[in-house]
Design an enzyme around this catalytic site. Structure first.
Site, mmCIF file in Angstrom:
data_model
loop_
_atom_site.group_PDB
_atom_site.id
_atom_site.type_symbol
_atom_site.label_atom_id
_atom_site.label_comp_id
_atom_site.label_asym_id
_atom_site.label_seq_id
_atom_site.Cartn_x
_atom_site.Cartn_y
_atom_site.Cartn_z
ATOM 1 N N HIS A 392 0.799 -1.235 0.000
ATOM 2 C CA HIS A 392 0.000 0.000 0.000
ATOM 3 C C HIS A 392 0.825 1.275 0.000
ATOM 4 O O HIS A 392 0.264 2.365 0.109
ATOM 5 C CB HIS A 392 -0.927 0.047 1.215
ATOM 6 C CG HIS A 392 -1.973 -1.017 1.227
ATOM 7 N ND1 HIS A 392 -3.231 -0.827 0.711
ATOM 8 C CD2 HIS A 392 -1.937 -2.284 1.677
ATOM 9 C CE1 HIS A 392 -3.935 -1.937 0.858
ATOM 10 N NE2 HIS A 392 -3.166 -2.840 1.445
ATOM 11 N N LYS A 594 -8.959 13.584 4.944
ATOM 12 C CA LYS A 594 -8.134 12.375 4.930
ATOM 13 C C LYS A 594 -7.130 12.531 6.060
ATOM 14 O O LYS A 594 -7.067 13.588 6.684
ATOM 15 C CB LYS A 594 -7.412 12.202 3.587
ATOM 16 C CG LYS A 594 -6.714 13.480 3.067
ATOM 17 C CD LYS A 594 -6.089 13.251 1.705
ATOM 18 C CE LYS A 594 -7.050 13.506 0.561
ATOM 19 N NZ LYS A 594 -7.005 12.510 -0.491
ATOM 20 N N ARG A 595 -6.354 11.478 6.336
ATOM 21 C CA ARG A 595 -5.329 11.630 7.359
ATOM 22 C C ARG A 595 -4.437 12.821 7.025
ATOM 23 O O ARG A 595 -4.194 13.127 5.858
ATOM 24 C CB ARG A 595 -4.485 10.351 7.443
ATOM 25 C CG ARG A 595 -5.214 9.217 8.119
ATOM 26 C CD ARG A 595 -5.536 9.541 9.560
ATOM 27 N NE ARG A 595 -4.341 9.533 10.359
ATOM 28 C CZ ARG A 595 -4.065 8.647 11.319
ATOM 29 N NH1 ARG A 595 -4.947 7.694 11.606
ATOM 30 N NH2 ARG A 595 -2.952 8.706 11.997
ATOM 31 N N LYS A 600 0.366 14.203 1.693
ATOM 32 C CA LYS A 600 -0.976 14.469 1.165
ATOM 33 C C LYS A 600 -1.196 15.971 0.935
ATOM 34 O O LYS A 600 -2.160 16.387 0.321
ATOM 35 C CB LYS A 600 -2.038 13.919 2.110
ATOM 36 C CG LYS A 600 -2.046 12.393 2.212
ATOM 37 C CD LYS A 600 -3.063 11.896 3.232
ATOM 38 C CE LYS A 600 -2.960 10.409 3.519
ATOM 39 N NZ LYS A 600 -3.578 9.541 2.492
ATOM 40 N N THR A 711 -8.699 6.383 -1.923
ATOM 41 C CA THR A 711 -10.020 5.827 -2.173
ATOM 42 C C THR A 711 -11.099 6.882 -1.966
ATOM 43 O O THR A 711 -12.198 6.761 -2.502
ATOM 44 C CB THR A 711 -10.304 4.609 -1.267
ATOM 45 O OG1 THR A 711 -9.868 4.914 0.058
ATOM 46 C CG2 THR A 711 -9.571 3.379 -1.761
ATOM 47 N N LYS A 715 -14.817 7.979 -3.801
ATOM 48 C CA LYS A 715 -16.071 8.264 -3.093
ATOM 49 C C LYS A 715 -16.651 9.602 -3.527
ATOM 50 O O LYS A 715 -17.867 9.732 -3.735
ATOM 51 C CB LYS A 715 -15.835 8.283 -1.577
ATOM 52 C CG LYS A 715 -15.554 6.907 -1.005
ATOM 53 C CD LYS A 715 -15.024 6.962 0.417
ATOM 54 C CE LYS A 715 -14.292 5.656 0.720
ATOM 55 N NZ LYS A 715 -13.399 5.735 1.870
#
Ligand code: 8GP
Length: 868
Positions: A392, A594-595, A600, A711, A715
């Site tokens: 991952h 998100k985290r 990110k 992911t 969504k």
């Protein structure tokens, strides 16, 4: 065994599912009285939630039992999904949605026949609840999230078990039943504060405690080899030092429109009943009891790191505890059939969700060699045919390595086996590539450092598996060309494959966005929601992409969802409404949830927000009217959410910066509410169900090559939100599926990342002008008047520490792309809605059902077991 003559009696009193509202009501009341020992006079929403869940669970358990019998009788290949995280969220609403079955032969339970057309099981229960004096929505709110995961990896596992059941695969999930899931996040004075998430506070109606299934697990101790057995590859005895019990808890996992109910088995640690009598006799009763109590600490808490490996002994203990218990269970079930060991890989496929369960490889080898006395090589052949491994991440700091000393102390026999696995592996490499010592040391499972030696878990996972997959095309290519390059050389490219992630449309469309689901089923004339099983049906929507009447309906759904989110934000903001409801239709909801992680790039987002704010202020100062400002920078709400690992300083600083910017911007009367910023505290699955349907735009802006898949991008698209994103992870395939006109891509490509990083280190790179202004404002204390230097580390990381995540390199193109977003959203609503509709029409590929089919075909070689 029940004697044959007694079976008739059993069948006479066969339990039945409820199928009608009345039968449900009867169940509900009996659970209030008998299970909860309450009554009409003291049944509150919480009790109603519990009684409803118990009633629904009764239905599921009947199907669960039948499913297990069916799967055992058919004896097809079984799939076991080993994951340290299952981020399930709430179960009740999902169970209600999945409850309806198509087959009337099931004779019980709500079916297409017993429910009037278009009336779902959920509607039936809603009405029944109303008659009983409750509102379904309020009752659903009582359920705590099962938050047994950090983020993407854990939520993926949850979507997978849903799709496995829906696809009728004989598949179980195995995980840990943490007493405390991921911490609850509070924001106090702008800072993240972690508080424990004791989700089991009011007992959990969704788990079935299997107190009869208790597996003894050993730690520490030493290895004893009989005189006759000279080498470590022959059967050896591991004399364990510490023993705990693994107790099973089962969660029924219902499939959608099928009576298949699969199992998620979670283990919890319990002390053994074997008591240390020597201590007891020495009068050390208290110590003896305390030691037993410590057993429970193994499953007390989920480690709260995402994409980061902390290397704590207790974590290794968790991993072994879980692998050993699960394998024991799997092997026990296999042995019942008395098939030869060589058929083990025909009967069983085990998928390793990341490297966390890698010890299962070693444990199976130990069971086969030491306990079942198989020859080493025969055993190893079975092992490697059984396992497959999903990677991952390519990020170094997330790749698990355990110090040899620690591993050998905790699991002495396993360390021997690891050494032997490595030895045979290196021999085979040496044969293929003679005299390449560098290669040997690069691929060795043991990393020889100057001080400590480490076991590289990813390498062990590759060696012990027959397939290795990445989670999006770009990522699967990257692992082959970077971290696992040498293994491609050793094994050939065929061992490596791709299965692009997916999400379950039941939860992320039907459950999270009932209005959109309704509009879709009505538009494509699919009253029974078959499109949720065959997402290619969504392409029908494309016909209406430019249909004005349809666009209006589509937009109305979005506005409804935005209001729902605005209500949530108001509630979380102590009742203060920061969103101007009169203008909500013309306010762009820009969301990044998100985290929190530097890769990110929430920092890029908030710097973009600051830039926008500074530009607005500049216009006003140079004499522009507020209308002119509004023309250039139309209404927008920037919404953030996500948890930071408790020890991740930079991530926490980013959270604080977002909150500090919000404080200033939201209270600046001069900009007349044109820009708002909000950080949603405690982002979790149930909040995501409100947030996701409400986005106009969502941000997936990781440095190219760092986000394996993502992911939430899927969504948001499934809910008609557009994306601003980098060419990274699954964004690439999303673009391919929905069309490049329907996504806002920007930024550098992954192939340039290395060079850009090099330039930062060794060349004098200059920062873009707009970013300099932003950083100056932050540095001047504009957002932290009490402590101007508060955000210094964030600035330094860009200015002076090589800007590893390339914020400066992507800043200008990010800002320009945001301008383009404004243009389309505010100047060409029809175009925007068209993009939104076309996105949903073409999102079908990202159903986790497709994903599971790919795993089944290309990795597991497993077939569904369809109910008659
Ligand atoms: C995530 C990846 O970061 C994300 O791109 C991907 O979509 C997701 O896995 C599912 O494949 N990785 C993790 O969540 C992760 O590494 N979690 C750590 C707790 C192990």
């Amino acid at each position: 065994k029940i004697p044959v003559q007694s079976r008739e009696l059993w069948n006479k009193h066969k339990v039945r599912k409820f199928g009608t509202a009345e039968e449900f009501e009867e169940k509900f009341i009996s659970h209030v009285e008998w299970t909860l020992a309450r009554s009409l006079y003291n049944c509150d929403d919480l009790a109603a939630y519990q009684a409803t869940s118990q009633s629904v669970r009764d239905n599921l358990v009947i199907d669960w039992n039948k499913t297990q019998q069916r799967q055992t009788a058919r004896d097809g290949k079984k799939v076991y999904y080993l994951s340290l995280e299952f981020l399930m969220g709430r179960a009740l609403d999902n169970a209600l949605i999945n409850m309806r079955t198509d087959t009337s032969s099931q004779d019980v339970g709500p079916t297409d026949e017993t429910l009037t057309k278009g009336n779902t099981a959920r509607e039936m229960i809603r009405n029944a609840m109303k008659d009983l004096g409750f509102k379904l929505e309020d009752v659903l709110e009582q359920e705590p999230d099962a938050a047994l995961g950090n983020g993407g990896l854990g939520r993926l596992a949850a979507c997978f078990v849903d799709s496995l059941a829906t696809g009728n695969y004989p598949a179980w999930g195995y995980g840990l039943r943490y007493q405390y899931g991921i911490f609850a996040q509070k924001i106090i004075d702008g800072y993240q504060v972690e508080t424990p998430d004791y989700w089991l506070n009011f007992s959990n109606p969704w788990e079935i405690e299997r107190s009869e299934i208790q597996v003894p697990i050993n730690f520490y101790g030493y290895v004893h080899r009989p005189e006759s057995e000279k080498t470590t590859t022959s059967p050896s005895d591991w004399i364990g030092g510490e023993r705990v019990l693994a107790m099973a808890h089962d969660m029924p996992i219902p499939g959608f429109k099928t009576p298949t109910v699969n199992n998620l088995r979670l283990w919890s640690a319990k002390p053994t009943t074997e008591f240390d009598f020597s201590k007891f006799n020495n009068g050390d009763y208290k110590n003896s009891v305390e030691q037993q109590q410590r057993a429970e600490s193994i499953t007390a808490v989920l480690y709260p790191n995402d994409n980061f490996d902390q290397g704590k002994e207790l974590r290794l203990k968790q991993q072994y505890f879980w692998c050993a218990a699960s394998l024991h269970d799997i092997v026990r079930r296999f042995k019942k059939n008395k098939r030869p060991w060589s058929e083990f890989p025909d009967a069983i496929a085990i998928q390793l969700n990341d490297t966390h369960p890698t010890l299962a490889i070693v444990e199976l080898q130990r069971v086969l060699v030491d306990l079942e006395k198989l020859d080493w090589h025969k055993a190893w052949d079975i092992v490697t045919k059984t396992f497959a491994y999903t990677n991952h991440t390519v990020m170094q700091e997330a790749l698990e390595k355990w110090p040899v000393g620690l591993l050998g102390h905790l699991l002495p026999r396993h360390l021997e086996i690891i050494y032997d696995i490595n030895w045979f592996f290196l021999q085979s490499v040496e044969k293929k590539f003679p005299h390449d010592m560098d290669l040997l040391s690069r691929v060795s499972v043991i990393e020889e450092g100057s001080q400590e030696r480490y076991v590289r878990m990813a390498f062990l996972a590759i060696i012990g598996s027959h397939k290795v997959n990445g989670v999006a095309e770009l990522h699967s290519d990257l692992i082959k060309s970077t971290i696992f390059q040498d293994f491609v050389k050793v094994y050939g490219a065929n061992k490596f494959t791709n299965v692009t992630n997916g999400i379950t449309p039941r939860r992320w469309l039907k459950q999270a966005n009932p209005k959109l689901a309704e509009l879709i089923s009505e538009t494509i004339n699919d009253p029974n929601d078959d499109y949720l099983l065959d997402m290619s049906k969504l392409t029908e929507l494309a016909k209406y992409a430019e249909d004005e009447a349809f666009q209006k309906k589509w937009n109305d759904v979005k506005q409804f969802n935005k209001s729902r989110l605005a209500d949530l934000i108001k509630r979380l903001n102590n009742g203060v409404d920061i969103i101007d409801r009169d203008h909500i239709r013309n306010t762009l909801f820009d969301i990044q949830v998100k985290r929190i992680h530097e890769y990110k790039r929430q920092q890029l987002n908030i710097f973009g927000v600051i830039n926008r704010y500074l530009c607005m202020k500049e216009m006003l100062q140079s004499g522009s009217s507020i209308d002119e400002v509004a023309e250039r920078y139309p209404r927008k709400v920037s919404i953030f959410g996500g948890k930071s690992a408790p020890g991740y300083y930079m991530a926490k600083l980013i959270i604080k910066l977002v909150n500090s910017v919000a404080e200033v911007v939201n209270n600046d009367a001069e900009i007349c509410d044109l820009l708002k910023v909000f950080f949603i505290p405690d982002y979790n699955v149930s909040k995501a169900e409100i947030i996701t349907p409400a986005s106009d735009l969502s941000e997936h802006i990781s440095t190219a090559g760092t986000e394996a898949s993502g992911t939430s991008n899927m969504k948001f698209v499934m809910n008609g939100g557009l994306i601003i994103g980098t060419v990274d992870g699954a964004n690439v395939e999303i673009t391919r599926e929905i069309g490049e006109d329907n996504i806002f891509l920007f930024g550098n490509l992954s192939e340039n990342v290395e060079e850009l990083r090099y330039n930062h280190q060794f060349q004098n790179t200059s920062l873009p002008e707009a970013l300099v202004k932003v950083l100056n404002a932050v540095e001047s204390g504009a957002f932290s008047p009490q402590n101007a230097s508060e955000f210094r580390p964030l600035i330094d990381s860009i200015k002076h520490q090589g800007d590893y995540y390339l914020v400066s390199d992507d800043f200008d193109s990010y800002v320009a792309t945001q301008d383009l977003v404004d243009q389309v959203y505010h100047k060409d609503k029809k175009e925007w809605l068209k993009k939104s509709i076309l996105s949903v029409a073409n999102v079908g590929f990202f159903s986790s059902d497709r994903c599971i089919e790919e795993y089944a075909e290309t990795i597991w070689n497993a077939e569904p077991v369809k109910p008659e």
